[in-house]
Structures are given as C-alpha cells and as structure tokens.
Design a protein around this motif. Structure first.
Motif, PDB file in Angstrom:
ATOM      1  N   UNK A 112      15.648  -0.742  -1.929  1.00 30.46           N
ATOM      2  CA  UNK A 112      14.662  -0.426  -0.891  1.00 30.46           C
ATOM      3  C   UNK A 112      15.375   0.118   0.338  1.00 30.46           C
ATOM      4  N   UNK A 113      15.938   1.305   0.197  1.00 28.23           N
ATOM      5  CA  UNK A 113      16.665   1.899   1.319  1.00 28.23           C
ATOM      6  C   UNK A 113      15.748   2.737   2.208  1.00 28.23           C
ATOM      7  N   UNK A 138     -12.665  11.849  10.912  1.00 26.04           N
ATOM      8  CA  UNK A 138     -11.445  12.620  11.177  1.00 26.04           C
ATOM      9  C   UNK A 138     -10.247  11.786  11.601  1.00 26.04           C
ATOM     10  N   UNK A 139     -10.434  10.497  11.886  1.00 28.24           N
ATOM     11  CA  UNK A 139      -9.284   9.659  12.259  1.00 28.24           C
ATOM     12  C   UNK A 139      -8.360   9.512  11.058  1.00 28.24           C
ATOM     13  N   UNK A 140      -7.081   9.838  11.235  1.00 29.83           N
ATOM     14  CA  UNK A 140      -6.124   9.815  10.129  1.00 29.83           C
ATOM     15  C   UNK A 140      -5.585   8.392   9.955  1.00 29.83           C
ATOM     16  N   UNK A 141      -6.305   7.624   9.146  1.00 29.64           N
ATOM     17  CA  UNK A 141      -5.942   6.234   8.878  1.00 29.64           C
ATOM     18  C   UNK A 141      -5.086   6.155   7.616  1.00 29.64           C
ATOM     19  N   UNK A 142      -4.175   5.179   7.579  1.00 31.99           N
ATOM     20  CA  UNK A 142      -3.320   5.030   6.412  1.00 31.99           C
ATOM     21  C   UNK A 142      -2.755   3.617   6.333  1.00 31.99           C
ATOM     22  N   UNK A 143      -2.426   3.199   5.115  1.00 33.03           N
ATOM     23  CA  UNK A 143      -1.768   1.915   4.925  1.00 33.03           C
ATOM     24  C   UNK A 143      -0.361   1.993   5.520  1.00 33.03           C
ATOM     25  N   UNK A 144      -0.036   1.010   6.342  1.00 29.70           N
ATOM     26  CA  UNK A 144       1.273   0.972   7.000  1.00 29.70           C
ATOM     27  C   UNK A 144       2.285   0.357   6.031  1.00 29.70           C
ATOM     28  N   UNK A 145       2.967   1.205   5.285  1.00 31.84           N
ATOM     29  CA  UNK A 145       3.868   0.720   4.238  1.00 31.84           C
ATOM     30  C   UNK A 145       5.129   0.056   4.783  1.00 31.84           C
ATOM     31  N   UNK A 146       5.365   0.167   6.087  1.00 31.40           N
ATOM     32  CA  UNK A 146       6.567  -0.440   6.669  1.00 31.40           C
ATOM     33  C   UNK A 146       6.256  -1.692   7.487  1.00 31.40           C
ATOM     34  N   UNK A 164       7.469   9.371  -0.362  1.00 31.03           N
ATOM     35  CA  UNK A 164       7.708   7.990   0.068  1.00 31.03           C
ATOM     36  C   UNK A 164       6.414   7.231   0.367  1.00 31.03           C
ATOM     37  N   UNK A 165       5.310   7.657  -0.217  1.00 30.77           N
ATOM     38  CA  UNK A 165       4.017   7.008   0.001  1.00 30.77           C
ATOM     39  C   UNK A 165       3.356   6.675  -1.325  1.00 30.77           C
ATOM     40  N   UNK A 166       2.333   5.804  -1.306  1.00 32.45           N
ATOM     41  CA  UNK A 166       1.504   5.644  -2.508  1.00 32.45           C
ATOM     42  C   UNK A 166       0.779   6.953  -2.825  1.00 32.45           C
ATOM     43  N   UNK A 167       0.268   7.057  -4.036  1.00 30.98           N
ATOM     44  CA  UNK A 167      -0.451   8.264  -4.456  1.00 30.98           C
ATOM     45  C   UNK A 167      -1.813   8.319  -3.765  1.00 30.98           C
ATOM     46  N   UNK A 168      -2.162   9.506  -3.280  1.00 30.87           N
ATOM     47  CA  UNK A 168      -3.431   9.710  -2.581  1.00 30.87           C
ATOM     48  C   UNK A 168      -4.574   9.973  -3.559  1.00 30.87           C
ATOM     49  N   UNK A 226       3.512   4.600 -10.933  1.00 25.82           N
ATOM     50  CA  UNK A 226       3.399   3.143 -11.036  1.00 25.82           C
ATOM     51  C   UNK A 226       4.745   2.553 -11.468  1.00 25.82           C
ATOM     52  N   UNK A 227       5.410   3.195 -12.409  1.00 19.62           N
ATOM     53  CA  UNK A 227       6.729   2.725 -12.835  1.00 19.62           C
ATOM     54  C   UNK A 227       7.730   2.790 -11.686  1.00 19.62           C
ATOM     55  N   UNK A 228       7.652   3.849 -10.875  1.00 17.24           N
ATOM     56  CA  UNK A 228       8.535   3.955  -9.709  1.00 17.24           C
ATOM     57  C   UNK A 228       8.268   2.808  -8.736  1.00 17.24           C
ATOM     58  N   UNK A 229       6.991   2.473  -8.571  1.00 17.90           N
ATOM     59  CA  UNK A 229       6.626   1.345  -7.700  1.00 17.90           C
ATOM     60  C   UNK A 229       7.192   0.030  -8.250  1.00 17.90           C
ATOM     61  N   UNK A 230       7.046  -0.188  -9.545  1.00 15.25           N
ATOM     62  CA  UNK A 230       7.533  -1.434 -10.153  1.00 15.25           C
ATOM     63  C   UNK A 230       9.040  -1.562  -9.959  1.00 15.25           C
ATOM     64  N   UNK A 231       9.757  -0.458 -10.113  1.00 12.42           N
ATOM     65  CA  UNK A 231      11.205  -0.496  -9.904  1.00 12.42           C
ATOM     66  C   UNK A 231      11.527  -0.856  -8.455  1.00 12.42           C
ATOM     67  N   UNK A 232      10.764  -0.303  -7.518  1.00  9.12           N
ATOM     68  CA  UNK A 232      10.985  -0.609  -6.109  1.00  9.12           C
ATOM     69  C   UNK A 232      10.684  -2.070  -5.812  1.00  9.12           C
ATOM     70  N   UNK A 233       9.547  -2.535  -6.280  1.00  6.40           N
ATOM     71  CA  UNK A 233       9.095  -3.891  -5.958  1.00  6.40           C
ATOM     72  C   UNK A 233       9.997  -4.952  -6.602  1.00  6.40           C
ATOM     73  N   UNK A 234      10.506  -4.647  -7.796  1.00  9.96           N
ATOM     74  CA  UNK A 234      11.334  -5.621  -8.519  1.00  9.96           C
ATOM     75  C   UNK A 234      12.768  -5.669  -8.023  1.00  9.96           C
ATOM     76  N   UNK A 235      13.162  -4.661  -7.263  1.00  8.05           N
ATOM     77  CA  UNK A 235      14.535  -4.586  -6.797  1.00  8.05           C
ATOM     78  C   UNK A 235      15.432  -3.743  -7.675  1.00  8.05           C
ATOM     79  N   UNK A 236      14.899  -3.247  -8.781  1.00  7.13           N
ATOM     80  CA  UNK A 236      15.692  -2.379  -9.655  1.00  7.13           C
ATOM     81  C   UNK A 236      16.065  -1.080  -8.944  1.00  7.13           C
ATOM     82  N   UNK A 237      15.229  -0.682  -7.999  1.00  6.45           N
ATOM     83  CA  UNK A 237      15.516   0.484  -7.161  1.00  6.45           C
ATOM     84  C   UNK A 237      15.682  -0.049  -5.734  1.00  6.45           C
TER      85      UNK A 237
END
Length: 292
Positions: free
Chosen positions: A285-286, A108-116, A165-169, A272-283
């Motif tokens: 990172x606000x 029951x512990x709500x664990x998650x990747x810390x994206x920040x 604003x998170x990865x896909x679950x 995945x395409x949205x992620x690539x745009x974020x990671x590449x700087x095309x989108x």
C-alpha cells in the motif's frame, strides 16, 4: 299474511337473500369505483419500483456542515461504522453488482469516497482549497463499485495507460434519481475506457435492477435499442466536462467504443483482484490509502 305462515316464511327468506346478494355488489362497487386507466396503474407501479432497489441494510450519517470542506457522509450497518469501499460486497448474485451512489443525477457537486480517510466516507472533492463542482449537472447517477481498485502500477497492455488509483466508476442510466450514499443492485451492461491525464479510468455503464427497462437491457446493443443515443451522450459528457475549465478533452480507448457486457465483467474481475491484493497486503500500500 299472518293467516298464511308459509307465505310469511317465503317472504322472509326472499328478503334475507336480497340482503346477502347486495353485500358483494356493494363491496364490488367500493373496490371498482376508483378504477384507473391501465396507463395510470403502470405509472404508479413504476414510481414504486424506481425507488425500491436501495439496500436498506446500510444507513448514512452526516458529519460537518453541508457544502463545506468538513462535510463527510459516513456509512453504518446497524450501529457499526462500515467502509463503503471495503465492507460492502461487490457481487450481489445472479450476475448483479452492488454500487454506491456518490452523485445523484442532475446535480453538480463532485462527491467521492475518500479513499485516504479512515472509514472512507463520502466527501466533496477539493481543488486548490475550494470545493469542486462540475460545470453543469451530470445527467446520470454516478458512483463506484465497492471492492474494486484501478492499480496505478498496472499498465493495460492494449491502452498503454495505468489505473487512476480509485475504485471503478459506475454510470447508472436508470430513470430514477439515486440518493447520495444509497447502495443499489445494478446490472452491468458495458464499459468505456476513459483516459484522463494519461490514467485509465473505467466507466461501467449499468442500470438499477428495479428500473422499468431493466429487463429489456442485457448488453450494449440493448442500450442502443432502448436508450437510443444515450451511450454517445455519456461519452461526450465525460469527454468534454473539463473543457470549460480550460483543460483538454478526455480521451477514450478502443476508438471510443463502449465494450460489451462480457468485456465489462472481465474488467470488474481484474479490478476486484487488484483490490484483493491491495487489501490483503500482497500488493504494498504505497499509495497511502485507508484500508479500514
């Protein structure tokens, strides 16, 4: 017999042949003695297969005491620190995906990747300064698809909701409990479009490739056939888990339908395409996410 040399030779040959023939019989008895019923052999194979899907190239390292705000679970490949979100590939070949288990089933512990945070380790979610727990155990393994992102600036045209604003679950429905931080190959089967506080939060239904039933399920209809009622249980669990805390039930798009495998792959492709745009700087990172 000393007076009949030919009989002596025949007797010796007979004794030798008896000794030789006894060896395979004895060996056969030792091999066959612990025979198990067919069901027992199958159960042993299932237990072995149920734990073999973890990708062993990645290891985890804990920092900070468990059950505290400081606890983090970092990922390493050899001696190198790696980000589970950024450096573990999404696609695993043959239509399979990599998924990272954040919350093993029946916990029951709500664990998650810390994206920040740098390195995007797994941590326990916090609300009002306190560690978060589900009101009851989750009944499936739960985690994320690496290298995916639900863009909060992109509104889905049919659902009128933007990403959270998170990865896909991932909801992994296999029989074996995963390990926190385990990386597994899974087969995507369907997807729910959950709407949480007005945000789109996709829930991909998947199964570990080494699960005993993995070969039997390839789409949503197969899940209903081989896991009868499971999709409805998943929908109700995620719909209702916030109610004990006084919050309204979550909603689901597409009239509560779990969309099929083809639609699921389209969702994965787009996120995945949205992620690539974020990671590449095309989108831009606000959202102040860590991209390393």
């Amino acid at each position: 017999l000393r007076h009949f040399p030919s009989l002596v030779k025949m007797a010796a040959a007979l004794r030798a042949s008896m000794r030789v023939s006894a060896v395979p019989r004895a060996l056969g008895q030792r091999v066959l003695a612990p025979l198990r019923p067919a069901g027992a052999r199958q159960a042993i194979a299932v237990r072995s297969a149920a734990t073999s899907a973890e990708i062993t190239a990645y290891k985890t390292e804990e920092k900070g005491p468990k059950d505290t705000l400081e606890y983090r679970l970092f990922f390493k490949q050899g001696e190198k620190l790696v980000s589970p979100w950024h450096e573990i590939p999404l696609y695993a070949g043959d239509g399979l995906l990599h998924y990272i288990c954040e919350i093993p089933k029946e916990t029951s512990a709500k664990m998650e990747v810390a994206t920040d945070e740098v390195g995007t380790p797994i941590k326990q979610d916090v609300k009002k300064g306190k560690l978060r727990f589900y009101p009851y155990n989750i009944n499936w393994n739960y985690g994320l698809l690496p290298q995916t992102w639900e863009d909060p600036a992109h509104k889905h045209p049919e659902l009128d909701a933007a990403g959270d604003n998170d990865p896909v679950d991932v909801v992994e429905i296999g029989s074996a409990a995963g390990k926190r931080g385990g990386v597994y190959k899974v087969k995507p089967l369907g997807v729910y479009a959950m709407i949480d506080d007005g945000e789109l939060d996709w829930k991909v239904i998947a199964i570990s490739v080494d699960d005993p039933k993995a070969a039997l399920v390839n789409d949503v209809a197969d899940v209903e056939k081989h896991f009868p009622g499971e999709l409805q249980k998943i929908l109700e669990w995620f719909r209702d888990y916030k109610i004990p805390d006084g919050k309204p039930a979550n909603k689901f798009g597409f009239n509560n339908e779990c969309k099929n495998k083809a639609y699921t792959h389209q969702v994965i492709k787009e996120t995945h395409e949205a992620y690539v745009h974020l990671k590449s700087g095309a989108r831009a990172n606000d959202e102040e996410l860590s991209l390393v």
